[in-house]
Design an enzyme around this catalytic site. Structure first.
Site, PDB file in Angstrom:
ATOM      1  N   ASP A   8       0.858  -0.960  -0.003  1.00  0.00           N
ATOM      2  CA  ASP A   8       0.121  -0.046   0.002  1.00  0.00           C
ATOM      3  C   ASP A   8       0.998   1.147   0.176  1.00  0.00           C
ATOM      4  OD1 ASP A   8      -2.416   1.828   0.088  1.00  0.00           O
ATOM      5  OD2 ASP A   8      -2.030   1.893   2.362  1.00  0.00           O
ATOM      6  N   GLU A  67      -1.255  -1.415  -5.041  1.00  0.00           N
ATOM      7  CA  GLU A  67      -2.449  -0.861  -5.221  1.00  0.00           C
ATOM      8  C   GLU A  67      -2.015   0.484  -6.133  1.00  0.00           C
ATOM      9  OE1 GLU A  67      -5.233   0.144  -1.920  1.00  0.00           O
ATOM     10  OE2 GLU A  67      -4.944   2.375  -2.292  1.00  0.00           O
ATOM     11  N   ASP A 139      -2.298   0.691   7.682  1.00  0.00           N
ATOM     12  CA  ASP A 139      -1.379   0.757   6.221  1.00  0.00           C
ATOM     13  C   ASP A 139      -1.153  -0.481   5.950  1.00  0.00           C
ATOM     14  OD1 ASP A 139      -1.331   3.750   5.336  1.00  0.00           O
ATOM     15  OD2 ASP A 139      -0.483   3.723   7.214  1.00  0.00           O
TER      16      ASP A 139
END
Length: 178
Positions: A8, A67, A139
């Site tokens: 991420d 992502e 996260d």
């Protein structure tokens, strides 16, 4: 067994999560947050590159899922996020990892069942799916969710396309300069 590194990305905090996949089931390996101190952007990008390289060396994943960039608060934020993604992707490609990219909505859909899920829902489902004693940091949970999304997507593609691959894969290339 396949080990997947989920990322991420962020220019201030980059979450990472590793899962092992065996016979269609995910097992937690490790997760955490790479905290990047204030400083010039190039130095922060190097820290992301170095940290992802170290994680790949230490845990030896075979694949990385990351992502995709979404339009954040501003174009400047989106550009910094894209650069952080780039640093992580280059580290993965240098480690000869197969890299796949996923939209945030697809990650949430795969893990929570709702593409508009909030961070708490993602944390809860990651905890549940990986049978963790507590919810991981925000996260880190997002990174684990990216890895879980990749696992589900890969399994679906194998079942429906006879072994086809996920969209957006990168492999280390050969460059010849003349």
């Amino acid at each position: 067994m396949t080990r997947i590194l989920g990322i991420d990305p962020g220019s201030r905090k980059t979450g990472y999560g590793l899962i092992d996949v065996q016979r269609g089931k995910a097992a937690y390996v490790a997760s955490g947050v790479i905290r990047i101190p204030d400083g010039p952007l190039p130095e922060r990008l190097k820290l992301i590159f170095d940290a992802v390289s170290q994680i790949a060396e230490q845990h030896a994943p075979g694949q990385m899922a990351i992502e995709n960039v979404f339009m954040a608060k501003s174009a400047g934020s989106a550009l910094k996020l894209g650069q952080a993604r780039g640093a992580a992707i280059v580290a993965a490609v240098n480690a000869d990892l197969l890299v796949s990219e996923y939209e945030a909505r697809k990650v949430k859909q795969a893990v929570v069942g709702n593409g508009a899920a909030d961070k708490l829902q993602v944390q809860h489902m990651v905890k549940t799916l990986l049978n963790l004693p507590a919810s991981p940091q925000e996260d880190a949970a997002d990174a684990l969710a990216v890895a879980l999304c990749h696992m589900h997507t890969s399994q679906t593609l194998l079942q429906t396309a006879g072994g086809g691959g996920a969209r957006g894969r990168f492999r280390r290339g050969r460059l010849s300069i003349r």
